[in-house]
Design a protein around this motif. Structure first.
Motif, PDB file in Angstrom:
ATOM      1  N   PHE A  21       0.866  -1.178   0.000  1.00  0.00           N
ATOM      2  CA  PHE A  21       0.000   0.000   0.000  1.00  0.00           C
ATOM      3  C   PHE A  21       0.899   1.224   0.000  1.00  0.00           C
ATOM      4  CE2 PHE A  21      -2.611   3.284   2.011  1.00  0.00           C
ATOM      5  CZ  PHE A  21      -3.827   3.137   1.348  1.00  0.00           C
ATOM      6  N   VAL A  22       0.822   2.046  -1.038  1.00  0.00           N
ATOM      7  CA  VAL A  22       1.732   3.173  -1.227  1.00  0.00           C
ATOM      8  C   VAL A  22       1.019   4.481  -0.899  1.00  0.00           C
ATOM      9  CG1 VAL A  22       3.163   4.431  -2.884  1.00  0.00           C
ATOM     10  CG2 VAL A  22       3.046   1.929  -2.974  1.00  0.00           C
ATOM     11  N   ILE A  23       1.704   5.326  -0.145  1.00  0.00           N
ATOM     12  CA  ILE A  23       1.187   6.626   0.272  1.00  0.00           C
ATOM     13  C   ILE A  23       2.121   7.704  -0.253  1.00  0.00           C
ATOM     14  CG2 ILE A  23       0.638   8.094   2.265  1.00  0.00           C
ATOM     15  CD1 ILE A  23       0.318   5.453   3.884  1.00  0.00           C
ATOM     16  N   GLY A  24       1.567   8.735  -0.865  1.00  0.00           N
ATOM     17  CA  GLY A  24       2.400   9.823  -1.363  1.00  0.00           C
ATOM     18  C   GLY A  24       1.619  10.757  -2.258  1.00  0.00           C
ATOM     19  N   ARG A  25       2.344  11.446  -3.154  1.00  0.00           N
ATOM     20  CA  ARG A  25       1.671  12.324  -4.101  1.00  0.00           C
ATOM     21  C   ARG A  25       0.891  11.520  -5.136  1.00  0.00           C
ATOM     22  NH1 ARG A  25       5.927  15.234  -6.069  1.00  0.00           N
ATOM     23  NH2 ARG A  25       5.696  14.876  -8.295  1.00  0.00           N
ATOM     24  N   GLU A  26       1.332  10.293  -5.334  1.00  0.00           N
ATOM     25  CA  GLU A  26       0.622   9.325  -6.161  1.00  0.00           C
ATOM     26  C   GLU A  26       0.575   8.017  -5.377  1.00  0.00           C
ATOM     27  OE1 GLU A  26       2.815   9.044  -9.788  1.00  0.00           O
ATOM     28  OE2 GLU A  26       2.474  11.144 -10.358  1.00  0.00           O
ATOM     29  N   GLY A  27      -0.225   7.049  -5.802  1.00  0.00           N
ATOM     30  CA  GLY A  27      -0.258   5.763  -5.127  1.00  0.00           C
ATOM     31  C   GLY A  27      -1.653   5.369  -4.697  1.00  0.00           C
ATOM     32  N   ASP A  28      -1.719   4.406  -3.792  1.00  0.00           N
ATOM     33  CA  ASP A  28      -3.013   3.926  -3.307  1.00  0.00           C
ATOM     34  C   ASP A  28      -3.720   4.989  -2.479  1.00  0.00           C
ATOM     35  OD1 ASP A  28      -2.800   0.978  -4.156  1.00  0.00           O
ATOM     36  OD2 ASP A  28      -0.943   1.285  -3.028  1.00  0.00           O
ATOM     37  N   LEU A  29      -2.938   5.777  -1.742  1.00  0.00           N
ATOM     38  CA  LEU A  29      -3.481   6.910  -0.999  1.00  0.00           C
ATOM     39  C   LEU A  29      -2.766   8.161  -1.499  1.00  0.00           C
ATOM     40  CD1 LEU A  29      -3.948   7.167   2.884  1.00  0.00           C
ATOM     41  CD2 LEU A  29      -3.721   9.100   1.358  1.00  0.00           C
ATOM     42  N   THR A  30      -3.476   8.950  -2.307  1.00  0.00           N
ATOM     43  CA  THR A  30      -2.920  10.200  -2.824  1.00  0.00           C
ATOM     44  C   THR A  30      -3.192  11.289  -1.789  1.00  0.00           C
ATOM     45  OG1 THR A  30      -3.324   9.509  -5.103  1.00  0.00           O
ATOM     46  CG2 THR A  30      -2.952  11.856  -4.710  1.00  0.00           C
ATOM     47  N   VAL A  31      -2.147  11.671  -1.073  1.00  0.00           N
ATOM     48  CA  VAL A  31      -2.304  12.616   0.030  1.00  0.00           C
ATOM     49  C   VAL A  31      -2.647  14.009  -0.472  1.00  0.00           C
ATOM     50  CG1 VAL A  31      -1.112  13.729   1.956  1.00  0.00           C
ATOM     51  CG2 VAL A  31      -0.787  11.289   1.539  1.00  0.00           C
ATOM     52  N   GLN A  35       4.088  19.477  -4.446  1.00  0.00           N
ATOM     53  CA  GLN A  35       5.351  19.203  -5.130  1.00  0.00           C
ATOM     54  C   GLN A  35       6.500  18.901  -4.156  1.00  0.00           C
ATOM     55  OE1 GLN A  35       5.710  18.875  -8.551  1.00  0.00           O
ATOM     56  NE2 GLN A  35       3.480  18.933  -8.367  1.00  0.00           N
ATOM     57  N   TYR A  36       6.308  19.226  -2.876  1.00  0.00           N
ATOM     58  CA  TYR A  36       7.337  18.916  -1.874  1.00  0.00           C
ATOM     59  C   TYR A  36       7.235  17.464  -1.407  1.00  0.00           C
ATOM     60  CZ  TYR A  36       8.158  23.952  -1.470  1.00  0.00           C
ATOM     61  OH  TYR A  36       8.461  25.263  -1.728  1.00  0.00           O
ATOM     62  N   LEU A  37       6.143  16.815  -1.745  1.00  0.00           N
ATOM     63  CA  LEU A  37       5.895  15.445  -1.286  1.00  0.00           C
ATOM     64  C   LEU A  37       6.348  14.441  -2.342  1.00  0.00           C
ATOM     65  CD1 LEU A  37       4.541  13.606   0.863  1.00  0.00           C
ATOM     66  CD2 LEU A  37       2.379  13.934  -0.371  1.00  0.00           C
ATOM     67  N   HIS A  38       7.006  13.364  -1.921  1.00  0.00           N
ATOM     68  CA  HIS A  38       7.430  12.323  -2.855  1.00  0.00           C
ATOM     69  C   HIS A  38       6.215  11.669  -3.513  1.00  0.00           C
ATOM     70  CE1 HIS A  38      11.494  12.647  -1.396  1.00  0.00           C
ATOM     71  NE2 HIS A  38      11.163  12.276  -0.170  1.00  0.00           N
ATOM     72  N   ARG A  39       6.398  11.241  -4.747  1.00  0.00           N
ATOM     73  CA  ARG A  39       5.319  10.487  -5.397  1.00  0.00           C
ATOM     74  C   ARG A  39       5.010   9.222  -4.591  1.00  0.00           C
ATOM     75  NH1 ARG A  39       7.872  12.836  -9.840  1.00  0.00           N
ATOM     76  NH2 ARG A  39       6.414  13.821 -11.316  1.00  0.00           N
ATOM     77  N   ALA A  40       6.048   8.513  -4.204  1.00  0.00           N
ATOM     78  CA  ALA A  40       5.910   7.358  -3.309  1.00  0.00           C
ATOM     79  C   ALA A  40       6.737   7.663  -2.070  1.00  0.00           C
ATOM     80  CB  ALA A  40       6.395   6.078  -3.981  1.00  0.00           C
ATOM     81  N   PHE A  41       6.057   7.918  -0.964  1.00  0.00           N
ATOM     82  CA  PHE A  41       6.742   8.325   0.264  1.00  0.00           C
ATOM     83  C   PHE A  41       6.761   7.205   1.300  1.00  0.00           C
ATOM     84  CE2 PHE A  41       6.073  10.789   4.410  1.00  0.00           C
ATOM     85  CZ  PHE A  41       7.419  10.768   4.710  1.00  0.00           C
ATOM     86  N   LEU A  42       5.596   6.668   1.626  1.00  0.00           N
ATOM     87  CA  LEU A  42       5.488   5.597   2.613  1.00  0.00           C
ATOM     88  C   LEU A  42       4.882   4.360   1.964  1.00  0.00           C
ATOM     89  CD1 LEU A  42       4.049   7.665   5.605  1.00  0.00           C
ATOM     90  CD2 LEU A  42       6.436   6.973   5.273  1.00  0.00           C
ATOM     91  N   GLY A  49       4.329 -12.115   9.280  1.00  0.00           N
ATOM     92  CA  GLY A  49       3.313 -12.081  10.324  1.00  0.00           C
ATOM     93  C   GLY A  49       3.026 -10.714  10.906  1.00  0.00           C
ATOM     94  N   LEU A  50       3.649  -9.652  10.365  1.00  0.00           N
ATOM     95  CA  LEU A  50       3.447  -8.304  10.876  1.00  0.00           C
ATOM     96  C   LEU A  50       3.184  -7.345   9.722  1.00  0.00           C
ATOM     97  CD1 LEU A  50       6.394  -8.033  13.446  1.00  0.00           C
ATOM     98  CD2 LEU A  50       3.972  -8.184  14.027  1.00  0.00           C
ATOM     99  N   TRP A  51       2.497  -6.248  10.053  1.00  0.00           N
ATOM    100  CA  TRP A  51       2.394  -5.134   9.122  1.00  0.00           C
ATOM    101  C   TRP A  51       3.610  -4.236   9.322  1.00  0.00           C
ATOM    102  CZ3 TRP A  51      -1.077  -4.885   5.290  1.00  0.00           C
ATOM    103  CH2 TRP A  51      -2.262  -5.627   5.409  1.00  0.00           C
ATOM    104  N   TRP A  52       4.255  -3.826   8.224  1.00  0.00           N
ATOM    105  CA  TRP A  52       5.455  -2.995   8.290  1.00  0.00           C
ATOM    106  C   TRP A  52       5.221  -1.676   7.566  1.00  0.00           C
ATOM    107  CZ3 TRP A  52       9.999  -4.434  10.774  1.00  0.00           C
ATOM    108  CH2 TRP A  52      10.061  -5.767  11.205  1.00  0.00           C
ATOM    109  N   LEU A  53       5.702  -0.598   8.170  1.00  0.00           N
ATOM    110  CA  LEU A  53       5.668   0.723   7.551  1.00  0.00           C
ATOM    111  C   LEU A  53       7.088   1.086   7.149  1.00  0.00           C
ATOM    112  CD1 LEU A  53       4.228   3.454   6.899  1.00  0.00           C
ATOM    113  CD2 LEU A  53       4.827   4.153   9.243  1.00  0.00           C
ATOM    114  N   ALA A  54       7.294   1.401   5.879  1.00  0.00           N
ATOM    115  CA  ALA A  54       8.628   1.740   5.370  1.00  0.00           C
ATOM    116  C   ALA A  54       8.606   3.129   4.753  1.00  0.00           C
ATOM    117  CB  ALA A  54       9.068   0.711   4.334  1.00  0.00           C
TER     118      ALA A  54
END
Length: 239
Positions: A21-31, A35-42, A49-54
């Motif tokens: 699941f991608v969060i950023g200026r583009e992705g599954d969640l378009t924040v 222009q200061y925000l990465h297209r793919a940030f998180l 067995g765990l959810w990971w945030l990168a």
């Protein structure tokens, strides 16, 4: 497998454990189209067995906090961490704008102790400190950004001038009360409020807020003090 949901501006996303699941200026969640925000940030994915945030960006960082801010982690570019609490928040700043995401997991790996939960609710404090109401009001004015939003760091605290203006105090009155608060806590053994014998530490505001918030000396329940006209207009004879 625990269900993980992300909330942003009232919109909810339920994550698929089979896909990133991608969060950023583009992705599954378009924040935001910022222009200061990465297209793919998180990026969030289920693994081992765990959810990971990168943090898959190259420049921005994020702060991840448990509900109430009892536990906070700084997520730099290239780093990742497991999502272990039932409720958490992700805060990051891109250019002039700060964003906050809510994270909700049905079956968390960790939880806050009952004592930590009571402290977060403002029912108790770790250490009884004999502060006057006006001294406490001063700390709340300095800590207001951290109390209002999980994940805010000491770099975003107001200046002494801004806090004095928030309270309607002169700088001399504000600094006098700040001196008194730091002296009182220093005598109780709180480190970092004095730079040496007879000298106040240059970063005492940040250290004062860091201690007051982490020890629950002030909590979100105290934000109402800022709007109490009787307290704001009280003179020093009532302190």
């Amino acid at each position: 497998m625990p269900r993980l949901q992300i909330e942003f501006s009232g919109e909810w996303f339920t994550l698929d454990p089979a896909a990133a699941f991608v969060i950023g200026r583009e992705g599954d969640l378009t924040v935001d189209d910022n222009q200061y925000l990465h297209r793919a940030f998180l990026e969030i994915r289920h693994q081992d067995g765990l959810w990971w945030l990168a943090n898959v960006g190259s420049r921005l960082s994020a702060t991840v906090s448990s509900a109430g801010g009892a536990v906070q982690s700084w997520l730099s570019p290239g780093a990742r961490l497991p999502i272990v609490f039932a409720d958490a928040s992700i805060v990051f700043t891109a250019g002039p704008t700060t964003y906050e995401l809510g994270v909700h997991c049905d079956d968390a790996s960790f939880s806050l102790s009952p004592e930590a939960q009571r402290r977060s609710s403002g029912e108790t404090t770790v250490m009884p400190v004999g502060l006057t109401q006006l001294q406490k009001l001063l700390i709340v004015a300095l800590a207001e950004p951290m109390l209002r939003r999980d994940g805010v760091g000491v770099s975003e605290l107001p200046s002494s001038g801004a806090a004095a203006e928030r309270l309607g105090w002169t700088m001399s009155r504000f600094n006098r009360k700040l001196d008194n608060v730091c002296d009182k806590l220093d005598r109780m053994g709180v480190q970092g409020l004095r730079g040496g014998v007879g000298k106040l530490a240059s970063n005492r505001r940040a250290r004062l807020v860091e201690y007051a918030v982490s020890s629950q000396l002030v909590t979100r329940a105290d934000l109402g003090l800022l709007d109490d006209p009787a307290l704001r207009d009280a003179d020093d004879s009532q302190d």
